[in-house]
Design an enzyme around this catalytic site. Sequence first.
Site, short mmCIF file in Angstrom:
data_model
loop_
_atom_site.label_atom_id
_atom_site.label_comp_id
_atom_site.label_asym_id
_atom_site.label_seq_id
_atom_site.Cartn_x
_atom_site.Cartn_y
_atom_site.Cartn_z
N ASP A 49 0.85 -1.20 0.00
CA ASP A 49 0.00 0.00 0.00
C ASP A 49 0.89 1.25 0.00
O ASP A 49 0.63 2.21 -0.73
CB ASP A 49 -0.91 -0.03 1.25
CG ASP A 49 -2.14 0.85 1.11
OD1 ASP A 49 -2.54 1.17 -0.03
OD2 ASP A 49 -2.71 1.21 2.16
N HIS A 54 -6.17 -1.13 -8.44
CA HIS A 54 -6.57 -2.00 -7.32
C HIS A 54 -8.10 -2.15 -7.30
O HIS A 54 -8.64 -3.24 -7.19
CB HIS A 54 -6.09 -1.44 -5.98
CG HIS A 54 -6.90 -1.96 -4.81
ND1 HIS A 54 -8.12 -1.41 -4.44
CD2 HIS A 54 -6.70 -3.02 -4.00
CE1 HIS A 54 -8.63 -2.11 -3.44
NE2 HIS A 54 -7.78 -3.09 -3.15
N HIS A 103 -4.15 2.94 -7.21
CA HIS A 103 -5.33 2.57 -6.42
C HIS A 103 -6.56 2.33 -7.29
O HIS A 103 -7.40 1.49 -6.95
CB HIS A 103 -5.62 3.61 -5.33
CG HIS A 103 -4.92 3.29 -4.03
ND1 HIS A 103 -3.58 3.54 -3.85
CD2 HIS A 103 -5.35 2.68 -2.89
CE1 HIS A 103 -3.23 3.13 -2.63
NE2 HIS A 103 -4.29 2.60 -2.03
N HIS A 161 -5.45 -5.79 0.28
CA HIS A 161 -5.48 -4.48 -0.40
C HIS A 161 -4.07 -4.12 -0.92
O HIS A 161 -3.89 -3.84 -2.09
CB HIS A 161 -5.99 -3.43 0.60
CG HIS A 161 -5.90 -2.02 0.13
ND1 HIS A 161 -6.85 -1.44 -0.67
CD2 HIS A 161 -4.95 -1.06 0.34
CE1 HIS A 161 -6.50 -0.18 -0.92
NE2 HIS A 161 -5.35 0.08 -0.32
#
Length: 259
Positions: free
Chosen positions: A65, A151, A148, A165
């Site tokens: 992350d 993702h 992101h 995540h």
Amino acid sequence: MKLAVVIVPTIASTDAPCSALSVIYTPEGVFESYLILPKNPDLVLVDTEVVAKAPARLLVAGMGDALATWFEADACAKASAKNMPGGNASQAALALARLCYDLLIECGKRAKLAVEMNVATEDVEKVVEANTLLSGLGFESGGLAAAHAIHNGLTALEETHHYYHGEKVAFGTLVQMIMENRSTEELEEVLEFCVSVGLPVTLEQIGVTEISPEKIRKVAEMSCAEGETIYNMPFPVTPDLVYNAIMAADAIGKDFLAK
Ligand SMILES: [Zn+2]
């Protein structure tokens, strides 16, 4: 209720604790929306002795992350895109995002080895700071971009739901780097880092064992949903561009693993 909020994370697997943002998923694990909260927590307290006793994979996911933070903030700065609260990114935000990346490269592998032994070292302290504080301040004040959004697109595939995540964000970071046509040197530094700590560099490593054009197109299209942070990139983004970058990133990841 406008009450004070104190957060005591027992793992360092995302940069969510310091932020004023909650990610909403469907019960099945598909990204739904970002919930912007009225303010950041009043206190975030992390005991690294506790974090070190959690499974190492969680700290590694946090590094995934945090890996995206610098690249997304940098892309936003190049595009003069707005940060999460809708302001302009300061030089301080960019410096925090860069420090986040530098700490991962310097201490990530050693921190992972330490937590595998359930011990907190100076490396663990620094990585927890990178994963939790620097990444949190970095993404919120610097802005999110393609990593992101990709993702979020990947959550459309059911087989990725068992991956964290940060693991999907790490692969999203590679895809963003391909979209940006980053130098081989920069790409290899990230690939080497990912492999050294155990972050995924291929679709297969996030559960996508059967790759079909239909599936990847679905991911690309969801990454380009209206209002996505992918439009913070400093060039026009289309699902075709994202599709091509995902396929290329996967091939480059495979090639790197075969070396
Ligand atoms: Zn994240």
